[in-house]
Design a protein around this motif. Structure first.
Motif, mmCIF file in Angstrom:
data_model
loop_
_atom_site.group_PDB
_atom_site.id
_atom_site.type_symbol
_atom_site.label_atom_id
_atom_site.label_comp_id
_atom_site.label_asym_id
_atom_site.label_seq_id
_atom_site.Cartn_x
_atom_site.Cartn_y
_atom_site.Cartn_z
ATOM 1 N N ALA A 47 0.846 -1.296 0.025
ATOM 2 C CA ALA A 47 -0.097 0.087 -0.065
ATOM 3 C C ALA A 47 0.902 1.248 -0.100
ATOM 4 O O ALA A 47 0.536 2.080 -0.854
ATOM 5 C CB ALA A 47 -0.871 0.009 1.271
ATOM 6 N N LEU A 48 2.009 1.365 0.886
ATOM 7 C CA LEU A 48 2.790 2.396 0.941
ATOM 8 C C LEU A 48 3.504 2.619 -0.445
ATOM 9 O O LEU A 48 3.580 3.837 -1.141
ATOM 10 C CB LEU A 48 4.062 2.156 1.863
ATOM 11 N N ALA A 49 3.845 1.541 -1.007
ATOM 12 C CA ALA A 49 4.765 1.617 -2.386
ATOM 13 C C ALA A 49 3.660 2.221 -3.576
ATOM 14 O O ALA A 49 3.955 2.975 -4.163
ATOM 15 C CB ALA A 49 5.258 0.090 -2.859
ATOM 16 N N ILE A 50 2.514 1.742 -3.378
ATOM 17 C CA ILE A 50 1.456 2.135 -4.431
ATOM 18 C C ILE A 50 1.246 3.766 -4.182
ATOM 19 O O ILE A 50 1.230 4.604 -5.282
ATOM 20 C CB ILE A 50 0.380 1.427 -4.390
ATOM 21 N N LYS A 51 1.317 4.480 -3.190
ATOM 22 C CA LYS A 51 0.891 5.646 -2.811
ATOM 23 C C LYS A 51 1.947 6.439 -3.188
ATOM 24 O O LYS A 51 1.875 7.784 -3.868
ATOM 25 C CB LYS A 51 0.623 5.926 -1.438
ATOM 26 N N LEU A 52 3.242 6.053 -2.965
ATOM 27 C CA LEU A 52 4.645 6.568 -3.515
ATOM 28 C C LEU A 52 4.896 6.729 -4.923
ATOM 29 O O LEU A 52 5.439 7.620 -5.557
ATOM 30 C CB LEU A 52 5.612 6.208 -2.542
ATOM 31 N N ASP A 53 4.259 5.686 -5.526
ATOM 32 C CA ASP A 53 4.540 5.666 -7.036
ATOM 33 C C ASP A 53 3.711 6.620 -7.636
ATOM 34 O O ASP A 53 4.192 6.908 -8.701
ATOM 35 C CB ASP A 53 4.548 4.193 -7.229
ATOM 36 N N SER A 54 2.527 6.544 -7.718
ATOM 37 C CA SER A 54 1.552 7.468 -8.391
ATOM 38 C C SER A 54 0.469 7.878 -7.533
ATOM 39 O O SER A 54 0.081 7.196 -6.502
ATOM 40 C CB SER A 54 1.041 6.527 -9.603
ATOM 41 N N PRO A 55 -0.301 9.063 -8.118
ATOM 42 C CA PRO A 55 -1.376 9.528 -7.471
ATOM 43 C C PRO A 55 -2.537 8.616 -7.644
ATOM 44 O O PRO A 55 -2.743 7.954 -8.616
ATOM 45 C CB PRO A 55 -1.555 11.092 -7.992
ATOM 46 N N GLY A 56 -3.328 8.626 -6.357
ATOM 47 C CA GLY A 56 -4.634 7.619 -6.651
ATOM 48 C C GLY A 56 -4.804 6.833 -5.599
ATOM 49 O O GLY A 56 -3.964 6.670 -4.421
ATOM 50 N N PRO A 57 -6.033 6.126 -5.382
ATOM 51 C CA PRO A 57 -6.234 5.127 -4.420
ATOM 52 C C PRO A 57 -5.324 3.952 -4.231
ATOM 53 O O PRO A 57 -4.627 3.742 -5.335
ATOM 54 C CB PRO A 57 -7.525 4.891 -4.535
ATOM 55 N N VAL A 58 -5.108 3.317 -3.220
ATOM 56 C CA VAL A 58 -4.643 2.067 -2.995
ATOM 57 C C VAL A 58 -5.257 0.891 -3.573
ATOM 58 O O VAL A 58 -4.420 0.169 -4.394
ATOM 59 C CB VAL A 58 -4.160 1.743 -1.687
ATOM 60 N N PHE A 59 -6.365 1.001 -3.482
ATOM 61 C CA PHE A 59 -7.174 -0.239 -3.876
ATOM 62 C C PHE A 59 -7.984 0.115 -5.313
ATOM 63 O O PHE A 59 -8.431 1.465 -5.302
ATOM 64 C CB PHE A 59 -8.172 -0.896 -3.135
ATOM 65 N N TYR A 60 -8.477 -0.834 -6.006
ATOM 66 C CA TYR A 60 -9.112 -0.547 -7.338
ATOM 67 C C TYR A 60 -10.342 -1.762 -7.276
ATOM 68 O O TYR A 60 -10.144 -2.671 -7.136
ATOM 69 C CB TYR A 60 -8.166 -0.794 -8.561
ATOM 70 N N GLY A 61 -11.488 -0.891 -7.110
ATOM 71 C CA GLY A 61 -12.823 -1.788 -7.070
ATOM 72 C C GLY A 61 -13.326 -1.892 -8.534
ATOM 73 O O GLY A 61 -13.322 -1.036 -9.223
ATOM 74 N N GLN A 62 -13.805 -3.166 -8.802
ATOM 75 C CA GLN A 62 -14.454 -3.433 -9.966
ATOM 76 C C GLN A 62 -15.595 -4.375 -9.847
ATOM 77 O O GLN A 62 -15.419 -5.285 -9.205
ATOM 78 C CB GLN A 62 -13.533 -4.002 -11.051
ATOM 79 N N LYS A 63 -16.594 -3.871 -10.630
ATOM 80 C CA LYS A 63 -17.915 -4.880 -10.715
ATOM 81 C C LYS A 63 -17.701 -6.149 -11.599
ATOM 82 O O LYS A 63 -17.057 -5.776 -12.858
ATOM 83 C CB LYS A 63 -19.226 -4.137 -10.959
ATOM 84 N N ARG A 64 -17.637 -7.410 -10.957
ATOM 85 C CA ARG A 64 -17.441 -8.451 -11.946
ATOM 86 C C ARG A 64 -18.560 -9.488 -11.789
ATOM 87 O O ARG A 64 -19.344 -9.609 -10.768
ATOM 88 C CB ARG A 64 -16.161 -9.181 -11.338
ATOM 89 N N THR A 65 -18.867 -10.291 -12.755
ATOM 90 C CA THR A 65 -19.662 -11.391 -12.967
ATOM 91 C C THR A 65 -19.257 -12.386 -11.809
ATOM 92 O O THR A 65 -18.256 -13.035 -11.857
ATOM 93 C CB THR A 65 -19.885 -11.813 -14.436
ATOM 94 N N ALA A 66 -20.345 -12.963 -11.139
ATOM 95 C CA ALA A 66 -20.361 -13.911 -10.001
ATOM 96 C C ALA A 66 -21.086 -15.205 -10.814
ATOM 97 O O ALA A 66 -21.435 -15.274 -12.052
ATOM 98 C CB ALA A 66 -20.456 -13.738 -8.759
#
Length: 381
Positions: free
Chosen positions: A211-230
């Motif tokens: 999570a820390l590496a993602i925040k330091l690397d580029s702006p934006g949220p740590v997690f990415y949510g996406q609607k998928r088919t179950a």
């Protein structure tokens, strides 16, 4: 019995003799299974009776003629068709849409009453007669049938969109709503929960570093949510570590090697499969399994269905973190190959096959990590 024994242990007044507890427990262990078998047998031997659910008058008529059991009536969403496409009948039925000709069947209401009708009328079979096997209605009815233990049948032309429990020569075919028996399903769920909990505990420190590496690397949220088919066409939100620049996602599948939208940290996470770790939560809550067809972005489904005719058969198994297609590197960029592996898994699925796939996937992930470390080692440049 355990509760009584515990109560007696802490309070002598309520203590039962050990012999009484042992004999009663033994009797219950024999009587309860026999009683459950009798209930199940009574359920299976009840008088068969069906309802028809759909929005195509022509198919409703064909299904009514093909059924070999009493038909209680039909349920339908608003129907809007030309009268020429409907089957002539003495009755004129108005069900929320235009006036159309339907077979002389009793109207039972709209789709919102399906669960109530299944319960009130003790329905054993539901025949689906929708024009298209769309996610919202067709698979919604299948899911309701699955929840109530009711057999579902479709006309033969819809066989490409469903799993068949048996091949018949008639116009109606039976849908396999539950490919797993209850013992395997219980074993699979236990394995899923154990695997997910173990993964969360082992990787807890690593999650914070990622999570820390993602925040330091580029702006934006740590997690990415996406609607998928179950399973059965329902949807859920899957969480992954963000590997692309914020707002750069697209519908069409793209090969990672040619994708300039992936961040530097994201590329490392994808090659090491660490971006998938948040999906352990989806496994814990039951939206996903450890092994199964890979869940696809709902906006991508229509594109893949155009290239693979039987694509929706994947919907009859809960999506997984890994699977037969994943360990053979079959991705959405080649939907025909991916579908072939997914359908092979559905045909062969078992607990031991799941274990083999997980071991194979772990070995592949470890190999990828070792290769990644070796390629980034300055001494090897």
């Amino acid at each position: 019995m355990f509760a009584l024994a515990t109560l007696g242990y802490f309070n002598w007044t309520y203590r039962l003799p050990r012999a009484t507890l042992a004999i009663t427990t033994a009797i219950l262990l024999v009587v309860l299974p026999i009683w459950l078998v009798m209930v199940k047998s009574e359920y299976r031997t009840r008088n068969p009776q069906a309802i028809i659910v759909g929005d195509d008058p022509a198919q409703i008529s064909r299904a009514a003629n093909a059924l070999k059991m009493p038909i209680l009536g039909y349920l339908s969403p608003p129907i809007n068709v030309d009268s020429e496409s409907a089957t002539p009948s003495p009755e004129m039925v108005l069900d929320g849409g235009a006036e159309v000709l339907l077979p002389p069947l009793k109207p039972l209401g709209g789709l919102s009453r399906l669960e109530q009708v299944l319960t009130d009328y003790d329905v054993t079979t539901v025949v689906l007669t929708f024009r298209t096997t769309d996610r919202g209605e067709f698979f919604g009815v299948l899911e309701t049938c699955h929840e109530h233990g009711v057999e579902a049948e479709v006309l033969r032309e819809h066989a490409d969109s469903v799993l068949l429990s048996e091949e018949t020569a008639g116009e109606l075919v039976t849908v396999d709503l539950e490919p797993w028996d209850w013992q395997d399903r219980l074993l699979k769920r236990g394995f899923d929960v154990t695997f997910a909990l173990t993964g969360v505990v082992l990787f807890a420190p690593l999650l914070g570093l990622i999570a820390l590496a993602i925040k330091l690397d580029s702006p934006g949220p740590v997690f990415y949510g996406q609607k998928r088919t179950a399973d059965l066409g329902s949807t859920f939100e899957v969480l992954k570590f963000r590997t692309m620049y914020a707002g750069s996602e697209s519908v069409g599948p793209v090969d990672d090697e040619d994708n300039d939208r992936i961040t530097r940290v994201g590329r490392l996470l994808r090659k090491s499969h660490l971006d998938e770790l948040p999906q352990l939560w989806s496994i814990l809550v039951g939206d996903m399994s450890v092994v199964g067809p890979r869940a696809v972005w709902i906006d991508e489904e229509s594109l893949l269905e155009e290239r693979a005719v039987e694509w929706r058969k994947r919907w009859f198994v809960k999506p997984g973190l890994t699977g037969l297609a994943q360990i053979h590197d079959a991705s959405s960029t080649d939907p025909e190959t991916k579908l072939r592996y997914d359908l092979e898994y559905i045909r062969r699925q078992s607990f031991w096959l799941d274990v083999k796939i997980v071991i194979h996937q772990i070995w592949m992930a470890m190999t990828d990590v070792v290769e990644l470390v070796r390629n980034t080692d300055p001494k090897r440049r």
